[in-house]
Design a protein around this motif. Structure first.
Motif, PDB file in Angstrom:
ATOM      1  N   ASP A  69       5.335  -6.686   5.305  1.00  0.00           N
ATOM      2  CA  ASP A  69       5.781  -7.392   6.505  1.00  0.00           C
ATOM      3  C   ASP A  69       4.688  -8.239   7.146  1.00  0.00           C
ATOM      4  OD1 ASP A  69       4.151  -5.410   7.456  1.00  0.00           O
ATOM      5  OD2 ASP A  69       5.670  -4.386   8.652  1.00  0.00           O
ATOM      6  N   THR A  70       3.563  -8.377   6.449  1.00  0.00           N
ATOM      7  CA  THR A  70       2.417  -9.075   7.023  1.00  0.00           C
ATOM      8  C   THR A  70       1.796 -10.004   5.988  1.00  0.00           C
ATOM      9  OG1 THR A  70       1.921  -7.160   8.419  1.00  0.00           O
ATOM     10  CG2 THR A  70       0.152  -8.772   8.114  1.00  0.00           C
ATOM     11  N   ILE A  71       1.504 -11.234   6.381  1.00  0.00           N
ATOM     12  CA  ILE A  71       0.695 -12.099   5.517  1.00  0.00           C
ATOM     13  C   ILE A  71      -0.701 -11.490   5.430  1.00  0.00           C
ATOM     14  CG2 ILE A  71      -0.452 -14.346   5.377  1.00  0.00           C
ATOM     15  CD1 ILE A  71       2.085 -15.599   6.508  1.00  0.00           C
ATOM     16  N   VAL A  72      -1.196 -11.324   4.220  1.00  0.00           N
ATOM     17  CA  VAL A  72      -2.496 -10.683   4.006  1.00  0.00           C
ATOM     18  C   VAL A  72      -3.569 -11.749   3.848  1.00  0.00           C
ATOM     19  CG1 VAL A  72      -3.832  -9.167   2.509  1.00  0.00           C
ATOM     20  CG2 VAL A  72      -1.425  -8.669   2.943  1.00  0.00           C
ATOM     21  N   ASN A  73      -4.670 -11.569   4.541  1.00  0.00           N
ATOM     22  CA  ASN A  73      -5.828 -12.436   4.346  1.00  0.00           C
ATOM     23  C   ASN A  73      -7.084 -11.574   4.267  1.00  0.00           C
ATOM     24  OD1 ASN A  73      -6.657 -11.865   7.071  1.00  0.00           O
ATOM     25  ND2 ASN A  73      -5.283 -13.474   7.805  1.00  0.00           N
ATOM     26  N   PHE A  74      -8.201 -12.213   4.057  1.00  0.00           N
ATOM     27  CA  PHE A  74      -9.449 -11.470   3.874  1.00  0.00           C
ATOM     28  C   PHE A  74      -9.767 -10.600   5.092  1.00  0.00           C
ATOM     29  CE2 PHE A  74     -14.096 -11.110   4.280  1.00  0.00           C
ATOM     30  CZ  PHE A  74     -14.407 -10.516   3.066  1.00  0.00           C
ATOM     31  N   ASN A  75      -9.581 -11.146   6.280  1.00  0.00           N
ATOM     32  CA  ASN A  75      -9.970 -10.415   7.490  1.00  0.00           C
ATOM     33  C   ASN A  75      -9.130  -9.165   7.724  1.00  0.00           C
ATOM     34  OD1 ASN A  75     -12.088 -12.120   8.224  1.00  0.00           O
ATOM     35  ND2 ASN A  75     -10.719 -13.552   9.265  1.00  0.00           N
ATOM     36  N   ASN A  76      -7.807  -9.266   7.557  1.00  0.00           N
ATOM     37  CA  ASN A  76      -7.029  -8.049   7.808  1.00  0.00           C
ATOM     38  C   ASN A  76      -7.075  -7.073   6.631  1.00  0.00           C
ATOM     39  OD1 ASN A  76      -4.943  -9.003   6.027  1.00  0.00           O
ATOM     40  ND2 ASN A  76      -3.822  -9.934   7.733  1.00  0.00           N
ATOM     41  N   LEU A 134      -9.806  -6.295   5.191  1.00  0.00           N
ATOM     42  CA  LEU A 134     -11.005  -5.491   5.433  1.00  0.00           C
ATOM     43  C   LEU A 134     -10.667  -4.195   6.161  1.00  0.00           C
ATOM     44  CD1 LEU A 134     -13.563  -8.215   6.556  1.00  0.00           C
ATOM     45  CD2 LEU A 134     -13.748  -6.800   4.501  1.00  0.00           C
ATOM     46  N   ARG A 135      -9.668  -4.242   7.027  1.00  0.00           N
ATOM     47  CA  ARG A 135      -9.340  -3.089   7.874  1.00  0.00           C
ATOM     48  C   ARG A 135      -8.418  -2.087   7.193  1.00  0.00           C
ATOM     49  NH1 ARG A 135     -10.395  -7.338  11.200  1.00  0.00           N
ATOM     50  NH2 ARG A 135     -11.586  -6.837  13.084  1.00  0.00           N
ATOM     51  N   THR A 136      -7.591  -2.555   6.279  1.00  0.00           N
ATOM     52  CA  THR A 136      -6.704  -1.669   5.526  1.00  0.00           C
ATOM     53  C   THR A 136      -6.210  -2.410   4.295  1.00  0.00           C
ATOM     54  OG1 THR A 136      -4.736  -0.268   5.637  1.00  0.00           O
ATOM     55  CG2 THR A 136      -4.621  -2.358   6.803  1.00  0.00           C
ATOM     56  N   CYS A 137      -6.070  -1.692   3.194  1.00  0.00           N
ATOM     57  CA  CYS A 137      -5.645  -2.336   1.950  1.00  0.00           C
ATOM     58  C   CYS A 137      -4.125  -2.292   1.857  1.00  0.00           C
ATOM     59  CB  CYS A 137      -6.286  -1.638   0.740  1.00  0.00           C
ATOM     60  SG  CYS A 137      -6.004  -2.553  -0.801  1.00  0.00           S
ATOM     61  N   ARG A 138      -3.484  -3.359   2.304  1.00  0.00           N
ATOM     62  CA  ARG A 138      -2.021  -3.445   2.245  1.00  0.00           C
ATOM     63  C   ARG A 138      -1.529  -3.752   0.839  1.00  0.00           C
ATOM     64  NH1 ARG A 138       0.382  -3.209   6.878  1.00  0.00           N
ATOM     65  NH2 ARG A 138       2.333  -3.907   5.909  1.00  0.00           N
ATOM     66  N   LEU A 139      -2.393  -4.199  -0.030  1.00  0.00           N
ATOM     67  CA  LEU A 139      -1.989  -4.609  -1.370  1.00  0.00           C
ATOM     68  C   LEU A 139      -2.061  -3.432  -2.329  1.00  0.00           C
ATOM     69  CD1 LEU A 139      -3.870  -8.011  -1.518  1.00  0.00           C
ATOM     70  CD2 LEU A 139      -1.426  -7.647  -1.111  1.00  0.00           C
ATOM     71  N   SER A 140      -0.907  -2.943  -2.722  1.00  0.00           N
ATOM     72  CA  SER A 140      -0.848  -1.896  -3.739  1.00  0.00           C
ATOM     73  C   SER A 140      -0.688  -2.551  -5.099  1.00  0.00           C
ATOM     74  CB  SER A 140       0.337  -0.962  -3.459  1.00  0.00           C
ATOM     75  OG  SER A 140       0.450   0.014  -4.447  1.00  0.00           O
ATOM     76  N   GLY A 160      -2.062 -13.865   0.980  1.00  0.00           N
ATOM     77  CA  GLY A 160      -1.041 -13.322   0.100  1.00  0.00           C
ATOM     78  C   GLY A 160       0.242 -13.179   0.893  1.00  0.00           C
ATOM     79  N   LYS A 161       1.373 -13.528   0.287  1.00  0.00           N
ATOM     80  CA  LYS A 161       2.632 -13.576   1.023  1.00  0.00           C
ATOM     81  C   LYS A 161       3.483 -12.336   0.758  1.00  0.00           C
ATOM     82  CE  LYS A 161       2.795 -18.618   1.215  1.00  0.00           C
ATOM     83  NZ  LYS A 161       3.614 -19.843   0.981  1.00  0.00           N
ATOM     84  N   PRO A 162       4.204 -11.843   1.804  1.00  0.00           N
ATOM     85  CA  PRO A 162       5.022 -10.640   1.662  1.00  0.00           C
ATOM     86  C   PRO A 162       6.450 -10.942   1.230  1.00  0.00           C
ATOM     87  CG  PRO A 162       4.902 -11.257   3.964  1.00  0.00           C
ATOM     88  CD  PRO A 162       4.093 -12.279   3.210  1.00  0.00           C
ATOM     89  N   LEU A 163       6.937 -10.183   0.273  1.00  0.00           N
ATOM     90  CA  LEU A 163       8.344 -10.214  -0.133  1.00  0.00           C
ATOM     91  C   LEU A 163       8.988  -8.938   0.407  1.00  0.00           C
ATOM     92  CD1 LEU A 163      10.833 -11.152  -1.685  1.00  0.00           C
ATOM     93  CD2 LEU A 163       9.799 -10.227  -3.780  1.00  0.00           C
ATOM     94  N   LYS A 164       9.901  -9.102   1.349  1.00  0.00           N
ATOM     95  CA  LYS A 164      10.436  -7.956   2.088  1.00  0.00           C
ATOM     96  C   LYS A 164      11.612  -7.323   1.356  1.00  0.00           C
ATOM     97  CE  LYS A 164       8.821 -10.079   6.361  1.00  0.00           C
ATOM     98  NZ  LYS A 164       9.169 -10.576   7.714  1.00  0.00           N
ATOM     99  N   LYS A 165      11.338  -6.870   0.130  1.00  0.00           N
ATOM    100  CA  LYS A 165      12.334  -6.156  -0.670  1.00  0.00           C
ATOM    101  C   LYS A 165      11.655  -4.953  -1.317  1.00  0.00           C
ATOM    102  CE  LYS A 165      15.287 -10.117  -1.841  1.00  0.00           C
ATOM    103  NZ  LYS A 165      15.926 -10.860  -2.965  1.00  0.00           N
ATOM    104  N   THR A 166      12.357  -3.833  -1.382  1.00  0.00           N
ATOM    105  CA  THR A 166      11.813  -2.625  -2.002  1.00  0.00           C
ATOM    106  C   THR A 166      12.059  -2.691  -3.502  1.00  0.00           C
ATOM    107  OG1 THR A 166      12.301  -1.380   0.001  1.00  0.00           O
ATOM    108  CG2 THR A 166      11.834  -0.105  -1.995  1.00  0.00           C
ATOM    109  N   LEU A 167      10.973  -2.876  -4.268  1.00  0.00           N
ATOM    110  CA  LEU A 167      11.107  -3.163  -5.695  1.00  0.00           C
ATOM    111  C   LEU A 167      10.379  -2.172  -6.590  1.00  0.00           C
ATOM    112  CD1 LEU A 167      10.584  -7.044  -5.544  1.00  0.00           C
ATOM    113  CD2 LEU A 167      12.761  -5.804  -5.649  1.00  0.00           C
ATOM    114  N   SER A 168       9.695  -1.184  -6.016  1.00  0.00           N
ATOM    115  CA  SER A 168       8.943  -0.244  -6.851  1.00  0.00           C
ATOM    116  C   SER A 168       8.818   1.101  -6.158  1.00  0.00           C
ATOM    117  CB  SER A 168       7.557  -0.812  -7.186  1.00  0.00           C
ATOM    118  OG  SER A 168       6.888  -1.230  -6.015  1.00  0.00           O
ATOM    119  N   LYS A 169       8.416   2.103  -6.951  1.00  0.00           N
ATOM    120  CA  LYS A 169       8.260   3.462  -6.439  1.00  0.00           C
ATOM    121  C   LYS A 169       6.870   3.982  -6.795  1.00  0.00           C
ATOM    122  CE  LYS A 169      13.194   4.589  -6.798  1.00  0.00           C
ATOM    123  NZ  LYS A 169      14.204   5.510  -7.381  1.00  0.00           N
TER     124      LYS A 169
END
Length: 250
Positions: free
Chosen positions: A134-141, A143-149, A187-196
């Motif tokens: 639900d969030t556009i990911v960039n270098f700065n955010n 750093l605080r938490t790894c949203r990219l799995s 990095g852009k978010p795709l708001k669909k549940t596609l993996s487990k």
């Protein structure tokens, strides 16, 4: 050349491999190669992998046990696809994962994208709420938490090149994503549940207290931050990790 290269490390993964393999073979998007590197397994993982009668599946064997980052790098060196994505040997994709991700990357002109994923027990039953893209990911955010799995992300190697994993750290995925986001704006978010994602109790990523030092070194050694700045971001990461996995907030 295939459109997509799927990168997988395998180590003593026989318990879950059949489900993972089927989740790839059942993809609606068919133009892929799957590069799996076995990291010196002592179970029958290699036998299961080599039984697969599909020319798109390519199995490599590491000469030494070097960890997941090392195994992924071997696969990456041999990857020829435009879009790079990752799937660990105990995770699971919905059948439309590749199709949805590629279509999204192209329609959004994205260099990097990630999608929502379910957080499950070892039987793939949801345990807490989905981790939302639900969030556009960039270098700065980042750093605080790894949203990219890894299992829910994809990048365009034609545009950004290949990004390899540092070896000798348990936080190799976070370092890799940070290096990528030094080069691109977002990095852009795709708001669909596609993996487990299997939230196994003994997994490295789940044992936050055991990898606090490794996370500190992400900032101190790899990002070359000062001690104070490294401690600041480590504290942010720990707090956000608690929010990410606590049932109180999910």
């Amino acid at each position: 050349m295939p459109e997509i290269s799927i990168i997988t490390p395998s180590y003593n993964s026989s318990k879950y491999l059949d489900e993972t393999i089927n989740s790839v073979l059942n993809q609606t998007f068919k133009d892929w190669e799957w590069l799996i590197t076995d990291d010196c397994s002592t179970d029958n993982s290699v036998e299961i992998l080599e039984e697969q009668n599909d020319p798109r599946i390519k199995v490599f064997k590491a000469k030494k046990n070097g960890g997941a980052g090392h195994a992924r790098n071997i696969s990456l060196e041999n990857a020829t696809g435009r879009f790079i994505t990752f799937l660990d040997a105990d995770d699971f994709w919905e059948s439309n994962f590749l199709e949805e991700m590629v279509n999204f990357m192209k329609s959004e002109n994205a260099e990097l994208a990630y999608s929502t994923y379910s957080r499950c027990d070892e039987n793939l039953n949801p345990t807490i709420g989905d981790f939302e893209a639900d969030t556009i990911v960039n270098f700065n955010n980042l750093l605080r938490t790894c949203r990219l799995s890894l299992l829910s992300s994809m990048y365009d190697s034609k545009r950004v090149g290949k990004f390899y994993f540092p070896e000798g750290t348990k936080r190799e995925d976070h370092v890799m994503w940070l290096e990528l986001l030094k080069k691109i704006p977002q990095g852009k978010p795709l708001k669909k549940t596609l993996s487990k994602y299997r939230m196994l109790p003994n997994s490295v990523s789940r044992n936050k207290s055991n990898i606090m030092k490794d996370q500190y070194l992400v900032y101190k050694d790899y990002m070359k931050f000062s001690t104070l700045k490294s401690l600041y971001y480590t504290a942010n990461w720990a707090f956000n990790g608690f929010i990410k996995y606590s049932k109180i907030f999910n």
